[in-house]
Write an enzyme that holds these catalytic residues in place. Structure first.
Site, PDB file in Angstrom:
ATOM      1  N   GLU A  60      44.021  33.037  36.306  1.00 32.39           N
ATOM      2  CA  GLU A  60      44.046  34.412  35.778  1.00 32.39           C
ATOM      3  C   GLU A  60      45.445  34.816  35.320  1.00 32.39           C
ATOM      4  OE1 GLU A  60      42.518  33.539  38.602  1.00 32.39           O
ATOM      5  OE2 GLU A  60      40.418  33.785  38.040  1.00 32.39           O
ATOM      6  N   HIS A 130      32.793  40.245  44.669  1.00 33.35           N
ATOM      7  CA  HIS A 130      32.124  40.410  43.365  1.00 33.35           C
ATOM      8  C   HIS A 130      31.691  41.859  43.219  1.00 33.35           C
ATOM      9  CE1 HIS A 130      31.758  36.084  44.177  1.00 33.35           C
ATOM     10  NE2 HIS A 130      31.806  35.923  42.874  1.00 33.35           N
TER      11      HIS A 130
END
Lengths: 325, 394
Positions: A60, A130
């Protein structure tokens, strides 16, 4: 006009942005041929080629670092972080680099063409990693714009505006609504304004304020309150930074009450910032303390996610408490 | 799926480990300390004009560093970072590039900016953070940047420019520009996650980036043996599948040669390159530390004997491209000019208060305008507390 779900609206916006601008590039983990784990970039590699829509390695900080460089060079990077829960390795690149690029160089350089798309939020049995809604971390960073759409129409118009805005934008997509939210969306190009809240429903007794997927929660609570004879004004903030103080303040001056609901935990969430500002702007108009209905101050749970969440029943109770204060 | 590994690896039936030293990495040296070229060494492309420009940049660099360390000690500027002993890496690197190539440096590469022609006034205005600073007085001294000269503004966080350099070069390639991106960093910054991120991204996405590591032995007080135990930084390049070369960083001809070859390769093949330049940071990390606390005078003395500037000077004299008279005149002129420029820059006003809120966004948003308006009223109320701006608020 066409019926689209929120993913299709996003995909359509990306398609328009890539068609009009040869330097627009979409990338992230699995966004290439596969079209992203949620399929938001579906078909874009086939249409625009592998150099403009591609998979990146699983890194990322690399995705956003690369995107910063690409934006500084003059291209239009649209980077995807697969889940907002995984944006933190890129926190330094966003907070210390994207947000400060223009300021620190005296406008010699900027990354205004950068857009970061990332699915956020809970209610999908995603557990700790999540489900998070990390907008408040970024709201503390001058130089960023933060946008959150609530439905397909908003998603397309706000994403196109974000891509074309000359500042780095973090665009949080409510993943619980990706397929659940369906609506009429113009097939042609259009934009919705960044930095402008929208009064979704007029009312007179209390102002309810939220953003993203939390909008349908407060709308449901307002329906329940209506049966008790309580008239709710409903506002979608749409942009977290810079946020539309004027629209919220003028609504609160009219209704005298404010309830803010967010998915994220209570402490130091963006609702707290709004409460402090509105308290200062509307002090003499307030009939009751500003209410915040938020997630519990815990990591996002799995089995007990309903208990954790700021659901319509908690919002409904808070509306009654505010009105009966 | 990358199946090459299965096809290309020899198969063995006895377990055996390998390590980074299994790959032998030679070090390129062209110029000896006495100014003679090693037997059989292949010179870079260089002529007298080019060489004189490089040497003048080295001289400017050294005098600037000396004068600005003195200025910091006198309390005229807050902070400074010299590059004593490592000047060949930045000057030689820039000399191997074309003006359209982007340079994304760490912070100790003022030599590249000098070579590109950043004016003495621009250096001074930045260090004195006055209203003529291109960076509008926002960053600490030595955080230079110039759009015109394709030199990206310096950012203090270490290594952040490494993945950015991959992205910048990808954009150059995408738009068919005949340009590469040169990314400088130190062996300390190579421990940051952004190093791994950037190199892997550049390799996978075929970015014409030159990653130039100045391995100068120290990250503030931490010696390189406490930074890594592998075979330097170069061995990592092999792991990422990137063309790699290790050079003597105090040998400006080796630096120039490596960068010229790297540039041609990056541009033709659309692939990154890593150069590891071995050097030594002869000075302190910055004016805020004192190396006597973490290393010996003997160690420093050993490296003084490898000075890159006297090495180039000896070669220039031997070539007949430079003379002792020119040397004396150049250094005298530079000392005078730099001292005079300090005196000018320190008298220029600080930036106006409006520069506090400009450039956060492309336009000043409403909430920030309100904060500025409130601040101006406050400054007017207590003008003596804000001497830089009080007299200039309308």
């Amino acid at each position: 006009m066409a019926q689209m779900n929120l993913l299709q609206a996003i995909n359509n916006a990306l398609d328009i942005a890539m068609a009009e601008n040869d330097s627009a590039v979409c990338f992230g983990e699995d966004v290439g041929h596969f079209g992203g784990v949620f399929r938001a970039t579906s078909g874009l590699q086939e249409k625009y080629g592998k150099t403009r829509c591609f998979n990146t390695p699983l890194v990322e900080q690399g995705i956003i670092g690369f995107a910063n460089g690409l934006a500084a060079q003059g291209s239009t990077p649209i980077a995807e972080i697969q889940f907002a829960d995984y944006i933190f390795p890129a926190f330094d690149q966003i907070v210390n680099e994207s947000a400060k690029f223009r300021y620190r160089s005296g406008n010699e350089f900027n990354v205004g063409k950068l857009t970061i798309r990332t699915p956020y939020g809970g209610g999908i049995a995603g557990g700790l990693y999540h489900s998070q809604s990390p907008e408040a971390y970024f709201a503390h960073t001058p130089g960023l714009k933060i946008v959150v759409p609530r439905n397909p129409y908003q998603a397309k118009g706000l994403l196109l505006a974000s891509i074309r805005d000359d500042n780095p934008v973090v665009f949080f997509e409510p993943k619980r609504l990706y397929r659940a939210s369906v609506g009429e969306v113009p097939t042609e190009d259009y934009q919705l304004p960044i930095g402008k809240a929208e009064v979704v429903q007029q009312g007179s007794d209390i102002t309810l304020l939220a953003w993203g997927a939390q909008m349908e929660i407060i709308e449901k609570a307002a329906e329940m309150a209506k049966k008790d004879g309580i008239s709710c004004e409903i506002i979608d903030l749409r942009t977290i930074l810079p946020w539309d103080v004027e629209t919220v303040a003028s609504s609160v001056m009219k209704t005298g009450r404010l309830l803010i609901s967010q998915e994220a935990p209570l402490t130091a969430g963006f609702a707290s910032e709004i409460a402090a500002t509105i308290q200062s702007e509307c002090f003499l108009h307030l009939e009751s303390p500003i209410a915040r209905v938020c997630g519990l101050d815990t990591p996002y749970p799995l089995a007990l996610e309903k208990e954790h969440a700021a659901d319509h029943l908690k919002v409904y109770e808070a509306i009654k408490n505010s009105v009966n204060y | 799926m990358n199946t090459d590994i299965y096809k290309e690896s020899p198969v063995v039936h006895t377990a055996a480990f390998i390590d980074g030293h299994s790959v032998e990495i030679p070090i390129l040296k062209i110029l000896q300390q006495d100014g003679t070229v090693y037997d059989g060494a292949e010179l870079p492309e260089i002529n007298q004009e080019h060489a004189v420009k490089m040497y003048q940049a080295l001289a400017f660099h050294r005098v600037l560093d000396e004068r600005m360390i003195a200025a910091q000690r006198q309390g005229r500027i807050s902070f400074y970072m010299a590059a004593l002993g490592e000047e060949a890496a930045s000057v030689g690197g820039a000399a191997g590039l074309e003006p359209q190539d982007m340079i994304m440096a760490q912070y100790r590469e003022q030599g590249a900016l000098i070579y590109r022609g950043f004016s003495l006034e621009n250096f001074m205005n930045q260090m004195f953070s006055n209203e003529k600073d291109l960076g509008k007085g926002r960053q600490m001294p030595i955080h230079y940047g110039s759009n015109e000269l394709n030199y990206m503004t310096i950012s203090s966080p270490l290594g952040t420019q490494i993945p950015q350099a991959a992205g910048y070069a990808y954009g150059q390639r995408l738009q068919g520009q005949p340009a590469v991106t040169m990314c400088y960093f130190g062996e300390g910054a190579a421990s940051e996650g952004d190093f791994h991120a950037g190199l892997n991204m550049a390799a996978v996405h075929q970015c014409p980036t030159i990653f130039f590591c100045r391995n100068n032995g120290y990250a503030i007080s931490t010696p390189s043996e406490e930074q890594y135990v592998g075979n330097g930084i170069a061995s990592r390049g092999v792991g990422y599948g990137i063309k790699t070369i290790r050079i003597d960083g105090n040998d400006i001809l080796a630096v120039l040669k490596a960068v010229q070859l790297a540039r041609a390769y990056a541009l033709e093949e659309n692939k990154p390159v890593i150069i590891e330049a071995m050097s030594y940071r002869l000075g302190a990390h910055s004016t805020s530390d004192d190396p006597t606390g973490y290393r010996t005078k003997e160690e420093e003395a050993k490296w003084h004997a490898h000075d890159p500037i006297s090495r180039m000077k000896s070669w220039m004299l031997a070539q007949g491209w430079w003379s002792e008279e020119q040397e004396t005149a150049l250094f005298e002129k530079l000392r005078e000019e730099i001292l005079a420029a300090v005196k000018v820059a320190e008298k220029i006003d600080k930036p106006p208060v409006e520069d506090l809120v400009s450039d956060v966004y492309d336009q000043v948003p409403q909430h920030l305008q309100k904060q500025l308006d409130d601040l101006k009223l406050h400054i007017k109320k207590y003008p003596e507390a804000y001497p830089f701006t009080a007299g200039r608020i309308k």
